[in-house]
Design a protein around this motif. Sequence first.
Motif, PDB file in Angstrom:
ATOM      1  N   VAL A 116      -6.670   3.733   0.564  1.00 16.63           N
ATOM      2  CA  VAL A 116      -5.293   4.145   0.832  1.00 16.63           C
ATOM      3  C   VAL A 116      -4.863   3.649   2.214  1.00 16.63           C
ATOM      4  CG1 VAL A 116      -5.016   6.060  -0.721  1.00 16.63           C
ATOM      5  CG2 VAL A 116      -6.303   6.378   1.349  1.00 16.63           C
ATOM      6  N   GLY A 125       0.830  -1.188   0.000  1.00 20.42           N
ATOM      7  CA  GLY A 125       0.000   0.000   0.000  1.00 20.42           C
ATOM      8  C   GLY A 125       0.868   1.242   0.000  1.00 20.42           C
ATOM      9  N   PRO A 126       0.327   2.432   0.096  1.00 25.31           N
ATOM     10  CA  PRO A 126      -1.108   2.727   0.194  1.00 25.31           C
ATOM     11  C   PRO A 126      -1.882   2.612  -1.116  1.00 25.31           C
ATOM     12  CG  PRO A 126       0.157   4.753   0.249  1.00 25.31           C
ATOM     13  CD  PRO A 126       1.143   3.645   0.236  1.00 25.31           C
ATOM     14  N   HIS A 127      -1.185   2.305  -2.203  1.00 25.53           N
ATOM     15  CA  HIS A 127      -1.917   2.260  -3.474  1.00 25.53           C
ATOM     16  C   HIS A 127      -2.097   0.838  -3.964  1.00 25.53           C
ATOM     17  CE1 HIS A 127      -1.935   6.510  -3.701  1.00 25.53           C
ATOM     18  NE2 HIS A 127      -0.646   6.565  -3.552  1.00 25.53           N
ATOM     19  N   HIS A 128      -2.022  -0.121  -3.072  1.00 25.55           N
ATOM     20  CA  HIS A 128      -2.212  -1.503  -3.473  1.00 25.55           C
ATOM     21  C   HIS A 128      -3.704  -1.758  -3.674  1.00 25.55           C
ATOM     22  CE1 HIS A 128      -1.963  -5.873  -3.346  1.00 25.55           C
ATOM     23  NE2 HIS A 128      -0.676  -5.740  -3.568  1.00 25.55           N
ATOM     24  N   PRO A 129      -4.110  -2.370  -4.774  1.00 21.78           N
ATOM     25  CA  PRO A 129      -5.552  -2.525  -5.020  1.00 21.78           C
ATOM     26  C   PRO A 129      -6.261  -3.379  -3.977  1.00 21.78           C
ATOM     27  CG  PRO A 129      -4.255  -3.699  -6.647  1.00 21.78           C
ATOM     28  CD  PRO A 129      -3.306  -2.865  -5.898  1.00 21.78           C
ATOM     29  N   TYR A 149      -3.797   8.404   5.467  1.00 13.28           N
ATOM     30  CA  TYR A 149      -3.673   8.991   4.139  1.00 13.28           C
ATOM     31  C   TYR A 149      -4.948   9.721   3.730  1.00 13.28           C
ATOM     32  CZ  TYR A 149       0.497   6.206   3.864  1.00 13.28           C
ATOM     33  OH  TYR A 149       1.720   5.675   4.124  1.00 13.28           O
ATOM     34  N   ARG A 188      -2.105   1.123   4.330  1.00 15.36           N
ATOM     35  CA  ARG A 188      -0.761   0.595   4.130  1.00 15.36           C
ATOM     36  C   ARG A 188      -0.439  -0.373   5.242  1.00 15.36           C
ATOM     37  NH1 ARG A 188       4.110   4.357   4.937  1.00 15.36           N
ATOM     38  NH2 ARG A 188       5.860   2.918   4.889  1.00 15.36           N
TER      39      ARG A 188
END
Lengths: 406, 215
Positions: free
Chosen positions: A59, A50-54, A80, A61
Amino acid sequence: MNLESGISPAADRSAPALPAALPPFNPAANAQVREVHDPFHGDLLEVSMGPHHPSTHGVFRMMVTLDGEAIVKLKPVFGYLHRNHEKLGENTTYLASMPYTDRLDYLNSMTNNWAYALAVEKLAGQPVPERAEYLRVILAELTRLLNHTCLAGFLLQDTGASGTPLMYAFREREKILDLFESISGSRMMCNFQRFGGCRVDATPDWLAATQRFVDGYNEFLDEYEALITGNEILMARTQGVGVLGPELAVNAGITGPMLRACGVNYDLRKVDGYGVYPRFDFRVPLGDHGDTYDRYMIRVLEMRESLGILQQALRDLPAGPIMDPKAKIRGLKPKPGEAYGRIEGPKGEIGFYLISDGSANPYRYRVRPPSFVNLTVLEDMCLGQTVADAVIILGSVDIVLGEVDR
Amino acid sequence: MEPLVQLRERILARFPGADVTVLPNPAPVGQDSLVIGREHALAIARFLRDDPELSLDYCSNVTGVDWPQQEVIETTRVTQPDPTTGTPKVYEQKTKRLTPAFLEVVYHLYSMARQHGPVIIRLRTGNRTDQVAVPSLTPIWRACEFQEREVFDLFGVTFEGHPDLRRILMWDGFKDHPMRRDYVEPDDYEWEPTAHDDVLKKAQEHLARAEGRQP
């Protein structure tokens, strides 16, 4: 740049900069954690998921430390999406916070509204007419259906069943959102409840459409369960994964379906009996093992019970006003005091704690977010599991980052 | 569940010399609370959890409240004889009083085993500047772990005995505590892409201060 002073001699480069101390770690569940840099056993691998992991549903992490493929340490990192919701609530009037509560857990705006309205009603001693209480129950149970349907779809998405189950779930979700749109004017940001009642009344057409929807929903659940519940891959991926014991769950303040999957009978609809819930006949499903599969099954069973409540509420819905005629909505100035109101939201206990100093703005406005507290035990459930399991375990906790970060 | 006054007596019998007072709540909901002194807070919390009649095993909500120093004007009515006529007359006396400044941590406790509650307990710090420590109740209820971190982050209360006291919602390098009543947001108007009017004036003042000139 001065080369002679700017470049360090070779002796400095030979010693790599090790972190002076690891972040403090409480060895939960008696996990033995060795040093990240260990020349004898080999280094542990630190992964920032993360924070952008699907798969983190927004958001969110997770700082994961891996020994081989097993998780030996997991620290959630929040904030976030933090916009200091509580400060916003303290700087606006009581009514102006109502649409903001929609943005907390944006799947369940109806129950957020209800929890906030309940807290203000407790603070001001405001009664609610009967028809409004029934409408609140109908909308809250529709919200529960919506949330649990979404969760079932997303959980399957997380296990790798890409697309199809999620689209089945979203097809049904759209029907509920259509109902919400036709009664409140907005699909997700409903802003429907008021202190002392509801904003708009349900028309006979809307009630008929809801009745049709409720009548047909068991069919969808049957279809979904036939596809999913007995599925061998789902069982292999979820049974025995992320086990949470009842003692830890109670001590860590876990609420909602996640608590009941551990076998603890605690449902605020039964315990507090707020609104008109004591009039309805429904059961509280309980799990046995507290694993991910139980958390999925509890949600499916709760949807079936919600359908029963909806049938009873639609049958018994009385005529009458939806708003207490003496209710003060704009310019509400409750007398000094404090109140804590809580309801059983789809994710757990959502509560609002308000302190009034007699002015038009609350002196203190606090949201008790269920998914934020439920994340306390994420590390305990994930220790010893693999990264792929951590994704499913997080999915079964059921978080919405708008509420976690506020 | 027993009333709070009776519960206070039981706590005092168990912990002689503990500082426990009942704080009445004037709102109609009637959720009174117990203000507990810092020295015995951990022991009393353990008693509340382990006592078989109470068994408050579930800590639902932990939150902070900031009470800065305020000037309160209290009006009292005194009946005194009028100096000229001698008949009794009602005088209003106004006294100014400064409230003490402190931070408060509020815990809402329930019992899942006995299904009652809430019992609300409050811990208070000495002041808002240098005595901001209260004992952490995370060893008693794990549910406090993240919520106490949040109170530490947003209010600046330090919890002694917390296993992992770090900022949770704000980032690690952040300096202030945004939920305090006197928090002033940082003056970063110079980043406004098209500054104009008030914003431009503020940006110029800020730039002047940053460069050490008089604005």
